[in-house]
Design an enzyme around this catalytic site. Structure first.
Site, PDB file in Angstrom:
ATOM      1  N   TYR A 262       0.859  -1.174   0.000  1.00 38.66           N
ATOM      2  CA  TYR A 262       0.000   0.000   0.000  1.00 38.66           C
ATOM      3  C   TYR A 262       0.897   1.225   0.000  1.00 38.66           C
ATOM      4  O   TYR A 262       1.730   1.347   0.894  1.00 38.66           O
ATOM      5  CB  TYR A 262      -0.930   0.042   1.217  1.00 38.66           C
ATOM      6  CG  TYR A 262      -2.019   1.069   1.004  1.00 38.66           C
ATOM      7  CD1 TYR A 262      -3.066   0.813   0.128  1.00 38.66           C
ATOM      8  CD2 TYR A 262      -1.974   2.299   1.636  1.00 38.66           C
ATOM      9  CE1 TYR A 262      -4.048   1.766  -0.109  1.00 38.66           C
ATOM     10  CE2 TYR A 262      -2.959   3.249   1.403  1.00 38.66           C
ATOM     11  CZ  TYR A 262      -3.988   2.972   0.535  1.00 38.66           C
ATOM     12  OH  TYR A 262      -4.966   3.909   0.287  1.00 38.66           O
ATOM     13  N   HIS A 270      -3.527  -7.887  -5.193  1.00 34.32           N
ATOM     14  CA  HIS A 270      -2.630  -9.035  -5.389  1.00 34.32           C
ATOM     15  C   HIS A 270      -1.766  -9.185  -4.155  1.00 34.32           C
ATOM     16  O   HIS A 270      -1.531  -8.231  -3.414  1.00 34.32           O
ATOM     17  CB  HIS A 270      -1.777  -8.856  -6.652  1.00 34.32           C
ATOM     18  CG  HIS A 270      -1.036  -7.554  -6.698  1.00 34.32           C
ATOM     19  ND1 HIS A 270      -1.597  -6.395  -7.207  1.00 34.32           N
ATOM     20  CD2 HIS A 270       0.192  -7.213  -6.275  1.00 34.32           C
ATOM     21  CE1 HIS A 270      -0.736  -5.408  -7.099  1.00 34.32           C
ATOM     22  NE2 HIS A 270       0.366  -5.870  -6.530  1.00 34.32           N
TER      23      HIS A 270
HETATM   24  P1  M7G Z   1       2.605  -3.607  -7.014  1.00 35.56           P
HETATM   25  O1  M7G Z   1       2.648  -3.594  -5.534  1.00 35.56           O
HETATM   26  O2  M7G Z   1       1.306  -3.190  -7.645  1.00 35.56           O
HETATM   27  O3  M7G Z   1       3.696  -2.688  -7.655  1.00 35.56           O
HETATM   28  O4  M7G Z   1       2.988  -5.073  -7.452  1.00 35.56           O
HETATM   29  P2  M7G Z   1       5.270  -2.614  -7.630  1.00 35.56           P
HETATM   30  O5  M7G Z   1       5.688  -3.003  -9.034  1.00 35.56           O
HETATM   31  O6  M7G Z   1       5.541  -1.162  -7.378  1.00 35.56           O
HETATM   32  O7  M7G Z   1       5.772  -3.519  -6.563  1.00 35.56           O
HETATM   33  C1  M7G Z   1       2.818  -5.541  -8.750  1.00 35.56           C
HETATM   34  C2  M7G Z   1       3.740  -6.728  -8.939  1.00 35.56           C
HETATM   35  O8  M7G Z   1       3.470  -7.297 -10.193  1.00 35.56           O
HETATM   36  C3  M7G Z   1       5.214  -6.305  -8.937  1.00 35.56           C
HETATM   37  O9  M7G Z   1       5.946  -7.138  -8.062  1.00 35.56           O
HETATM   38  C4  M7G Z   1       5.629  -6.453 -10.404  1.00 35.56           C
HETATM   39  O10 M7G Z   1       6.985  -6.851 -10.546  1.00 35.56           O
HETATM   40  C5  M7G Z   1       4.681  -7.514 -10.909  1.00 35.56           C
HETATM   41  N1  M7G Z   1       4.368  -7.384 -12.334  1.00 35.56           N
HETATM   42  C6  M7G Z   1       4.145  -6.235 -13.011  1.00 35.56           C
HETATM   43  N2  M7G Z   1       3.852  -6.542 -14.301  1.00 35.56           N
HETATM   44  C7  M7G Z   1       3.531  -5.544 -15.320  1.00 35.56           C
HETATM   45  C8  M7G Z   1       3.869  -7.897 -14.448  1.00 35.56           C
HETATM   46  C9  M7G Z   1       3.619  -8.763 -15.549  1.00 35.56           C
HETATM   47  O11 M7G Z   1       3.313  -8.376 -16.677  1.00 35.56           O
HETATM   48  N3  M7G Z   1       3.709 -10.093 -15.280  1.00 35.56           N
HETATM   49  C10 M7G Z   1       4.068 -10.564 -14.035  1.00 35.56           C
HETATM   50  N4  M7G Z   1       4.155 -11.871 -13.877  1.00 35.56           N
HETATM   51  N5  M7G Z   1       4.311  -9.754 -12.988  1.00 35.56           N
HETATM   52  C11 M7G Z   1       4.208  -8.421 -13.187  1.00 35.56           C
END
Ligand code: M7G
Length: 330
Positions: A262, A270
């Protein structure tokens, strides 16, 4: 991470005439739909032109680069991957060594490992929006205090207008992308979820294991939306997520860190599952909320996350920080 440059070029749209781009544009369209096929050995980065380095870290051996690919803005992340124990024998036997210095019992060498043991992990965001460029740019952060009222008045309207697309999440849930990477799925529309490797993880070793669990339910944006009504979903993700990781990676629950961010970057709920021994980016107390604590908090107060003041860091040029400043909250 040290900022090498904070200069940001404008996000020009690609021109229609540029010939190799026509092929890319088609791929982009396919990508927004999702793509499960392997791309083979084509070097899609051969035409990449660096604009600036957004950030880098000598310790983490990673560099975030902003540039142009087929006239579109792109972000490329290059990262040296951990050395695996099962490759040691080959590294010792098949590398070339050049002596750098020798002194008493100490010596250092430049070691050139066989190419297949010398890979870099490359992550490409194409086309990258200005928000992606900012996300990867090294910047000062500020801790924000968000009351329940601030969430309604400032954060919610902002994320409804300005957050990253969650198309990639829907592609996963609809099996249009990454379906071959799914580790576990519970297909129940209310309690079910998909568990798969986070794209930050190269899956070569469990030391830096990083998976995400994505619920099938689409109406939960973040921790803020959770109430006791969601306890069965959270418990299901927790239990089945741990079981699946134990079965596939032999990593027991006591070696796992399961948490929510958050603010997240992507507003479709997620859960992050990382190896406890791995200091995953974003696992600090200012952003990560342990799933076990979330469950307990909702058990003791069904509206805990609807009513509490929550704290989180925002980067200096994050639009949401601007909104908090404008409202006189910082
Ligand atoms: P978040 O807390 O919304 O954002 O987590 P953060 O990136 O600032 O931590 C989203 C999570 O999804 C992160 O750990 C990203 O590395 C992962 N992620 C993002 N994308 C776009 C993808 C994707 O296309 N595929 C997968 N498998 N993971 C992703």
């Amino acid at each position: 991470m040290a900022a090498v440059s904070t200069k940001c070029e404008n996000n020009g749209e690609a021109s229609d005439e540029y010939s190799p781009k026509n092929k890319k544009t088609k791929r982009d369209q396919e990508n927004s739909q999702g793509e499960n096929v392997k791309e083979g050995d084509e070097n899609v980065l051969s035409g990449f032109k660096t604009t600036n380095v957004l950030s880098d870290s000598a310790r983490e051996k990673v560099i975030f680069v902003h540039g142009k690919l087929d006239e579109q803005n792109a972000v490329v992340i290059l990262e040296k991957t951990p050395i695996r124990e099962d490759t040691l024998a080959e590294i010792f036997a098949a590398s070339t060594l050049t002596l750098d210095m020798r002194n008493d019992i100490y010596s250092t060498y430049r070691l050139q490992a066989p190419p297949h043991l010398n890979e870099l992990k490359a992550t490409v965001v194409l086309p990258a929006t200005e928000k992606h460029v900012k996300k990867y740019q090294c910047q000062e952060s500020f801790l924000v205090e968000e009351t329940a009222e601030d969430y309604q008045a400032i954060t919610l309207p902002f994320i409804q207008k300005q957050s990253f697309s969650v198309q990639w999440v829907y592609n996963i849930l609809e099996k249009k992308a990454e379906s071959e990477r799914i580790v576990f799925e519970d297909p129940d529309p209310k309690l079910g979820f998909v568990l798969l490797p986070d794209f930050k993880w190269d899956q070569k070793q469990v030391d830096n294991l990083y998976l995400i669990a994505i619920p099938h339910q689409r109406n939960i944006k973040s921790l803020r939306d959770l109430t006791s009504e969601h306890l069965p979903l959270l418990q299901n993700i927790f239990q089945k997520g741990k079981d699946a990781i134990l079965e596939k990676y032999k990593l027991p629950a006591g070696k796992l860190r399961a948490y929510l961010h958050y603010q997240p970057s992507y507003y479709h709920l997620h859960v992050h599952f990382t190896n406890l021994g791995y200091e995953a980016p974003g696992c600090g107390v200012e952003r990560a909320h342990l799933l076990a604590d979330v469950v307990q908090n909702l058990r003791s107060d069904p509206r805990y996350y609807k009513t509490r003041t929550l704290y989180f860091p925002l980067r200096a040029d994050d639009g949401l920080l601007g909104q908090f400043k404008e409202a006189g909250k910082l």
